[in-house]
Write an enzyme that holds these catalytic residues in place. Structure first.
Site, PDB file in Angstrom:
ATOM      1  CG  PHE A   6      -2.355  -0.083   1.170  1.00 46.02           C
ATOM      2  CD1 PHE A   6      -2.831  -0.906  -0.034  1.00 46.02           C
ATOM      3  CD2 PHE A   6      -3.203   0.747   1.583  1.00 46.02           C
ATOM      4  CE1 PHE A   6      -4.251  -0.947  -0.029  1.00 46.02           C
ATOM      5  CE2 PHE A   6      -4.576   0.724   1.294  1.00 46.02           C
ATOM      6  CZ  PHE A   6      -5.116  -0.197   0.569  1.00 46.02           C
ATOM      7  CD  GLN A  11      -5.862   9.859   3.424  1.00 44.56           C
ATOM      8  OE1 GLN A  11      -6.467   9.081   4.133  1.00 44.56           O
ATOM      9  NE2 GLN A  11      -4.539   9.753   3.775  1.00 44.56           N
ATOM     10  CG  HIS A  48      -8.546   7.514  -1.237  1.00 46.41           C
ATOM     11  ND1 HIS A  48      -8.244   6.941  -2.691  1.00 46.41           N
ATOM     12  CD2 HIS A  48      -8.156   6.460  -0.376  1.00 46.41           C
ATOM     13  CE1 HIS A  48      -7.769   5.799  -2.505  1.00 46.41           C
ATOM     14  NE2 HIS A  48      -7.623   5.634  -1.202  1.00 46.41           N
ATOM     15  CG  LEU A  74     -11.888   4.469  -1.581  1.00 39.96           C
ATOM     16  CD1 LEU A  74     -11.248   5.608  -1.520  1.00 39.96           C
ATOM     17  CD2 LEU A  74     -11.643   3.589  -0.607  1.00 39.96           C
ATOM     18  CD  GLU A  83      -3.080   3.643  -0.968  1.00 32.81           C
ATOM     19  OE1 GLU A  83      -4.118   4.359  -0.181  1.00 32.81           O
ATOM     20  OE2 GLU A  83      -1.955   3.288  -0.488  1.00 32.81           O
ATOM     21  NE  ARG A 142      -4.797   6.191   0.972  1.00 35.16           N
ATOM     22  CZ  ARG A 142      -5.887   5.770   1.979  1.00 35.16           C
ATOM     23  NH1 ARG A 142      -6.356   5.968   2.629  1.00 35.16           N
ATOM     24  NH2 ARG A 142      -5.768   4.485   1.731  1.00 35.16           N
ATOM     25  CG  HIS A 156     -10.665   8.199   2.278  1.00 38.57           C
ATOM     26  ND1 HIS A 156     -11.560   7.382   1.870  1.00 38.57           N
ATOM     27  CD2 HIS A 156      -9.563   7.427   2.575  1.00 38.57           C
ATOM     28  CE1 HIS A 156     -11.373   6.052   2.044  1.00 38.57           C
ATOM     29  NE2 HIS A 156     -10.092   6.162   2.685  1.00 38.57           N
ATOM     30  NE  ARG A 183      -6.574   6.956   7.287  1.00 41.35           N
ATOM     31  CZ  ARG A 183      -6.855   5.914   6.575  1.00 41.35           C
ATOM     32  NH1 ARG A 183      -6.457   4.738   6.598  1.00 41.35           N
ATOM     33  NH2 ARG A 183      -7.889   6.056   5.558  1.00 41.35           N
TER      34      ARG A 183
HETATM   35  C1  LIG Z   1     -14.569   3.469   1.214  1.00 43.05           C
HETATM   36  C2  LIG Z   1     -13.633   3.329   2.375  1.00 43.05           C
HETATM   37  C3  LIG Z   1     -12.521   2.503   2.586  1.00 43.05           C
HETATM   38  C4  LIG Z   1     -11.494   2.643   3.424  1.00 43.05           C
HETATM   39  N1  LIG Z   1     -10.471   1.427   3.450  1.00 43.05           N
HETATM   40  C5  LIG Z   1      -9.727   1.564   4.513  1.00 43.05           C
HETATM   41  C6  LIG Z   1      -8.707   0.516   4.135  1.00 43.05           C
HETATM   42  O1  LIG Z   1      -8.492  -0.388   3.545  1.00 43.05           O
HETATM   43  N2  LIG Z   1      -7.751   0.521   5.464  1.00 43.05           N
HETATM   44  C7  LIG Z   1      -8.046   1.262   6.631  1.00 43.05           C
HETATM   45  O2  LIG Z   1      -7.065   1.294   7.466  1.00 43.05           O
HETATM   46  N3  LIG Z   1      -8.823   2.258   6.651  1.00 43.05           N
HETATM   47  C8  LIG Z   1      -9.517   2.240   5.398  1.00 43.05           C
HETATM   48  N4  LIG Z   1     -10.720   3.396   5.485  1.00 43.05           N
HETATM   49  C9  LIG Z   1     -10.874   4.202   6.734  1.00 43.05           C
HETATM   50  C10 LIG Z   1     -11.547   3.663   7.739  1.00 43.05           C
HETATM   51  O3  LIG Z   1     -12.719   2.803   7.286  1.00 43.05           O
HETATM   52  C11 LIG Z   1     -12.264   4.538   8.696  1.00 43.05           C
HETATM   53  O4  LIG Z   1     -11.400   5.328   9.223  1.00 43.05           O
HETATM   54  C12 LIG Z   1     -12.612   3.812  10.110  1.00 43.05           C
HETATM   55  O5  LIG Z   1     -13.799   2.684   9.891  1.00 43.05           O
HETATM   56  C13 LIG Z   1     -13.353   4.521  11.095  1.00 43.05           C
HETATM   57  O6  LIG Z   1     -13.782   3.502  12.039  1.00 43.05           O
HETATM   58  P1  LIG Z   1     -14.570   4.233  13.544  1.00 43.05           P
HETATM   59  O7  LIG Z   1     -14.571   3.058  14.171  1.00 43.05           O
HETATM   60  O8  LIG Z   1     -13.577   5.155  13.975  1.00 43.05           O
HETATM   61  O9  LIG Z   1     -15.836   4.727  13.155  1.00 43.05           O
HETATM   62  P2  LIG Z   1     -17.161   4.378  12.147  1.00 43.05           P
HETATM   63  O10 LIG Z   1     -16.746   2.900  11.585  1.00 43.05           O
HETATM   64  O11 LIG Z   1     -17.043   5.188  11.084  1.00 43.05           O
HETATM   65  O12 LIG Z   1     -18.282   4.286  13.030  1.00 43.05           O
HETATM   66  C14 LIG Z   1     -18.665   5.324  13.732  1.00 43.05           C
HETATM   67  C15 LIG Z   1     -19.958   4.868  14.635  1.00 43.05           C
HETATM   68  O13 LIG Z   1     -20.518   5.827  15.443  1.00 43.05           O
HETATM   69  C16 LIG Z   1     -21.868   5.924  15.347  1.00 43.05           C
HETATM   70  N5  LIG Z   1     -22.174   7.282  15.604  1.00 43.05           N
HETATM   71  C17 LIG Z   1     -21.538   8.376  14.966  1.00 43.05           C
HETATM   72  N6  LIG Z   1     -22.137   9.541  15.314  1.00 43.05           N
HETATM   73  C18 LIG Z   1     -23.175   9.138  16.464  1.00 43.05           C
HETATM   74  C19 LIG Z   1     -23.988   9.701  17.382  1.00 43.05           C
HETATM   75  N7  LIG Z   1     -24.242  11.236  17.351  1.00 43.05           N
HETATM   76  N8  LIG Z   1     -24.745   9.045  18.054  1.00 43.05           N
HETATM   77  C20 LIG Z   1     -24.731   7.683  17.992  1.00 43.05           C
HETATM   78  N9  LIG Z   1     -23.814   6.871  17.407  1.00 43.05           N
HETATM   79  C21 LIG Z   1     -23.118   7.686  16.470  1.00 43.05           C
HETATM   80  C22 LIG Z   1     -22.320   5.617  14.211  1.00 43.05           C
HETATM   81  O14 LIG Z   1     -23.514   5.245  14.014  1.00 43.05           O
HETATM   82  C23 LIG Z   1     -21.227   4.381  13.941  1.00 43.05           C
HETATM   83  O15 LIG Z   1     -21.504   3.273  14.568  1.00 43.05           O
HETATM   84  C24 LIG Z   1     -11.705   3.366   4.423  1.00 43.05           C
HETATM   85  C25 LIG Z   1     -12.631   4.262   4.438  1.00 43.05           C
HETATM   86  C26 LIG Z   1     -13.759   4.304   3.295  1.00 43.05           C
HETATM   87  C27 LIG Z   1     -14.689   5.403   3.671  1.00 43.05           C
END
Ligand SMILES: Cc1cc2nc3c(=O)[nH]c(=O)nc-3n(C[C@H](O)[C@H](O)[C@H](O)COP(=O)(O)OP(=O)(O)OC[C@H]3O[C@@H](n4cnc5c(N)ncnc54)[C@H](O)[C@@H]3O)c2cc1C
Ligand code: SF4
Ligand code: SF4
Ligand code: FES
Lengths: 609, 258
Positions: free
Chosen positions: A121, A234, A236, A250, A253, A309, A375, A410
């Site tokens: 990556f 970021q 992407h 998306l 990558e 990125r 992203h 990142r």
């Molecule tokens: C398409 C895509 C591909 C990606 N691919 C990769 C990858 O290959 N490798 C990598 O390392 N990263 C990748 N990322 C980044 C990564 O997916 C995210 O940064 C990561 O999943 C964030 O996880 P999190 O647990 O912080 O939050 P999230 O998974 O965003 O979860 C947030 C949670 O909080 C809850 N929430 C939010 N606000 C409230 C509220 N007010 N009240 C109650 N609940 C709330 C939501 O409902 C959800 O349950 C990718 C991102 C995208 C968009």
């Protein structure tokens, strides 16, 4: 009077993505009574969309890899603005967290000798991403979901937190509403972990799911928590650009990791012309060398498509601006001519499907058209690098909502492992803190009543505005004035626009019942979105240089005066936001040596293995 | 640009009606885009679920012109838009409002399945060819479209004695995991109700992840149940030699012994 139900927990986790679920598991293991709140159904959080993989220096494919190389890569990618202690904790622990997922049932792709496979990556010196085809996030979230259910979590699905509740400066719970019914809930908790993910939806073109409205940053900031480095957003490099309705979705990558190349309309592989000074000598200089690398020659250097990125996104923008873009305003990403069709379908199955279904294009036969999409946010709630505690007692943050690990940019794959490393640390620390809270704590009933009245106000406001139109305006103006390329005049103009939108966000009108009412949900999301947009713009104005994810047209180069400065975004007692420049914590000598190592071989424990 | 009418179910548990909304559509739009446009311009309280808009989260399942599908992956140029396009919620689950249904039952039924139980002292060596079939099942995005079309759940509303195709897929992903040693055959036969499935393959037809639900998950599980309960000799050997997998995949058997 409006009624509400009360739930009592030791630890309340807000968010059920990777970070929230891992925090919940850690807290339950400590014996805490844990509640998890999520805006969506369980298993649907944004994490489910992650594709390419999770970075961890396991050394399964290249034994030379270890935490030190990962440490160096992460700091280098982040422009050295990362919190070094977080990076150290992270790179040391990530391999254990990946192995733990396997022991909880995750089924990663395998190496020929039967271990967890790792892929290349951008910005990673070695193949380092544990992955499952291009659906790694699904595997991660399902594994954590299953494990959390096994441990007996209490999940409040489709419930939105509208405000955190405080007592004498401590966070003591939260107020939310059930989206399905519109009923209010009060959560009393000794500690709260924010795991609410990112803010991509403040921009028009984004890869983020609907939940990524930045709620956690605003909720934290409104109770006095510091935010850090919010200017680093970021973009992407590869989002879909055509047809218009899929703009921003998306393209992983992983496509470049598997050998995909970027070309302009003249057919030129332009990334060879875009290697920045700090990466000189580390990337292939000819197509021939890049080709040998793809064939597995360990003496060849990586192709420049695997630069970080920020570098690739800006190079694409340059090609488009200078008239060498694709028909729909992107550039070409070609894997079809690089790998056999079967290989592509096996390694990138969801990309194959996504283009086939949404774009009517067979990526095993034709190149894709791609361009930058919002992203990820590197900045976030400021936390202690060991415990994830914020500066507000009782409040913790982990995952994308927390800042510090990624610095100015990142590396791909560094988020999924961030979620499990720091989700666990946050859950542990929150449970420990909760166990120590023996005194009484109070939820202020008047506070609760006032928030409820505030939240219901759009129903009693027939003259107000359409919340969807307002949200559209916010996203379009942020895209234009605070997007991938920034400039003082536009940022200032955006501050005024935001001041105006902020007022209007409190004057919306919604109709219908409270049960599952998207208009109402949008009206309330909007109130939090304007707050966090303001923090982004203020921080972007303050950083008068270009670095990592932050690019200023009026200050196109990095400036040494900003090289050692984090921006702290703090709420003053009058409720307004201010940006404070703070020097980076000093890095210990031995870590500095690792971070600045010129030669990777110095860092390899097992050279020649 | 052209004009298309959408005939959308509006209502709740107590019933409702189809209502027409006419909008201008653009190239490349999917059904979910149309719903969002209607929300933003004409019906701000029109309820529907979605998260990713990219076929990855499984939130947006509905019945478009009678066909269960993910709204975010259904392009308007693949359906007949010269007539009104009907959009209804999934029929098998109670309506919460409009297109959002109450799918809680799936989460409850899931609890009948014993969790992943690895062999003790395993070294976690697994080969790609051994995990391929499990990985197919793990592609499931929990859209519940298969649950929605399965006639056992849809017509006969058999939600106490049958866990449905999605959860049979999940059971298969655990039972066929090379390093799992739990036995779920009893559950499959009894509370799981695998006997209800008469292999019509409706579930396989709608699966957006193209999982071969019937052929690769359900039929092999049915065979295991038959071997265990109706073939005394095989059942005897299985009990004699311990777990089902150790008898089947030598590589994992060795791993478990290390
Ligand atoms: C398409 C895509 C591909 C990606 N691919 C990769 C990858 O290959 N490798 C990598 O390392 N990263 C990748 N990322 C980044 C990564 O997916 C995210 O940064 C990561 O999943 C964030 O996880 P999190 O647990 O912080 O939050 P999230 O998974 O965003 O979860 C947030 C949670 O909080 C809850 N929430 C939010 N606000 C409230 C509220 N007010 N009240 C109650 N609940 C709330 C939501 O409902 C959800 O349950 C990718 C991102 C995208 C968009
Ligand atoms: S094959 Fe079995 S599970 Fe699938 S729809 Fe038919 S009866 Fe239901
Ligand atoms: S098996 Fe297929 S149809 Fe059923 S829930 Fe999973 S993805 Fe959906
Ligand atoms: S919105 Fe995620 S599958 Fe349709």
């Amino acid at each position: 009077m409006e009624s509400y139900t009360i739930h009592d927990y030791d630890v309340l986790v807000i968010g059920a993505g990777g970070a929230g679920l891992r925090a919940a598991i850690a807290a339950i293991e400590q014996g805490a009574k844990v509640g998890v709140v999520t805006k969506s159904l369980l298993g649907k959080a944004h994490t489910v969309m992650a594709e390419g993989g999770m970075a961890a220096a396991m050394g399964n494919v290249r034994p030379e890899d270890n935490w030190k190389v990962h440490f160096r890569d992460t700091l280098k990618g982040g422009g050295m603005l990362n919190n070094w202690k977080m990076v150290e904790n992270y790179t040391k622990e990530a391999p254990d967290r990946v192995r733990e997922l396997e022991q909880w049932g995750a089924v990663f792709d395998r190496t020929p000798d039967g271990r967890i496979n790792q892929r290349n990556f951008g910005g990673h010196s070695y193949p380092r991403l544990a992955h499952v085809g291009d659906r790694t996030g699904l595997e991660l979230i399902r594994t954590l979901q299953d494990h959390a259910v096994k441990m007996g979590i209490h999940a409040h699905m489709e419930t939105t937190i509208y405000r955190l509740l405080t007592d004498a400066g401590r966070v003591v719970g939260a107020l939310g509403f059930n989206r399905q019914t519109g009923d209010f809930l009060v959560f009393r908790a000794k500690a709260v972990v924010l795991a609410t993910g990112g803010l991509g939806r403040i921009y028009q073109v984004t890869s983020n799911s609907w939940e990524c409205t930045g709620d956690g940053f605003s909720l934290a900031s409104m109770v006095g928590a510091d935010l850090i480095d919010m200017e680093f957003i970021q973009f992407h490099p590869t989002g879909m650009v055509w047809p218009p309705s899929v703009m921003g979705i998306l393209v992983t990558e992983g496509v470049r990791g598997e050998g995909g190349v970027l070309k302009n309309s003249e057919g030129r592989r332009f990334m060879f012309d875009n290697v920045p000074e700090r990466y000189k000598g580390e990337f292939a200089e000819t197509e021939e060398e890049a080709e040998r690398w793809l064939q597995g020659d360990r003496n060849a250097r990586r192709p420049p498509e695997l630069l970080t990125r920020d570098v690739v996104a800006r190079a694409i923008r340059k090609e488009v601006n200078e008239g060498r873009g694709s028909p729909h305003g992107g550039v070409f990403l070609d894997i079809a001519s690089r790998r056999p069709a079967d290989y592509i379908k096996k390694k990138l199955p969801s990309m194959y499907h996504q283009f086939m279904k949404l774009g009517n294009l067979d990526i095993t036969k034709e190149p894709m058209e791609v361009g930058p999409t919002c992203h990820y946010v590197m900045g976030g709630v400021r936390v202690d690098p060991d415990t994830q505690a914020t500066n507000v007692p009782g409040l913790y943050a982990a995952g994308e909502v927390a800042g510090g690990l990624h610095g100015a940019n990142r590396l791909g794959g560094n988020s999924l492992s961030d979620l499990v490393v720091f989700g666990r640390r946050a859950g542990l620390a929150a449970a420990e803190y909760a166990a120590k809270q023996t005194g009484s704590y109070q939820v202020d009933e008047a506070q609760v009543r006032a928030y409820i009245a505030e939240a219901l106000q759009p129903f009693n406001n027939p003259q107000g505005e359409n919340p969807f139109a307002l949200m559209k305006e916010l996203r379009a103006t942020m895209q234009k004035n605070a997007g991938i390329m920034r400039e003082e005049s536009e940022l200032k103009a955006q501050l005024e626009i935001l001041a105006n939108l902020k007022k209007r966000a409190w004057n919306t009108s919604v109709s219908g019942s409270r049960a599952y009412n998207p208009g109402w949900h949008t009206a309330l999301d909007m109130r939090l979105m304007v707050e966090i947009s303001e923090a982004v713009v203020l921080a972007a104005l303050a950083r008068k240089e270009s670095r990592g994810g932050h690019a200023r047209l009026d200050y196109p180069d990095p400036d040494p005066t900003f090289a050692k400065i984090n921006h702290i975004i703090r709420r003053k007692s009058d409720g307004t936001l201010t940006v404070v420049a703070e020097p980076l914590p000093e890095m210990p000598e031995e870590l500095r040596k690792i971070a600045e190592a010129k030669d990777l071989k110095e860092l390899s424990d097992k050279v020649g293995a | 640009m052209s004009t298309v009418t959408f005939r959308i179910f509006r209502g709740d548990r107590n019933g409702g009606e189809l209502k027409d909304y006419t909008i201008e559509v653009q190239e490349g739009m999917v059904v979910l885009d149309a719903i969002h446009q209607i929300q933003a311009e004409q019906a701000p309280d029109l309820a529907c679920r979605w998260n990713c808009k990219a076929g990855k989260c499984g939130s947006c399942g509905a019945e478009v012109n009678g066909k269960p599908t993910l709204m975010c992956m259904t392009r308007l140029d693949t359906i007949d838009t010269s007539k009104p396009v009907t959009v209804r919620p999934m029929k098998t689950f109670p309506v919460i409002r409009d297109l959002a249904t109450d799918v809680k039952w799936n989460y409850e039924a899931n609890k009948k399945i014993k969790p992943f139980t690895p062999a003790p002292n395993t070294d976690w060596i697994m080969f790609q060819e051994d995990v391929d079939r499990v990985q197919e099942f793990r592609k499931c995005i929990e859209c519940f479209l298969c649950q929605n079309v399965c006639h056992v759940l849809r017509e006969h509303d058999e939600k106490t004695g049958f866990i449905g195709p999605r959860l049979l897929v999940r059971t298969a992903s655990l039972e066929m995991h090379p390093l799992d040693v739990e036995n779920r055959l009893d559950m499959l036969k009894n509370e799981g109700g695998i006997g209800y499935c008469n292999i019509t393959k409706c579930c396989t037809e709608v699966c957006p992840e193209h999982i071969h639900i019937t052929d690769n998950a359900i039929i092999p599980l049915k065979e295991r149940v038959v071997d265990e309960y109706y073939d005394p000799i095989l059942g005897f050997f299985r009990r004699l030699f311990g777990s089902k997998k150790q008898a089947q995949t030598p590589s994992s058997g060795q791993a478990a012994d290390d």
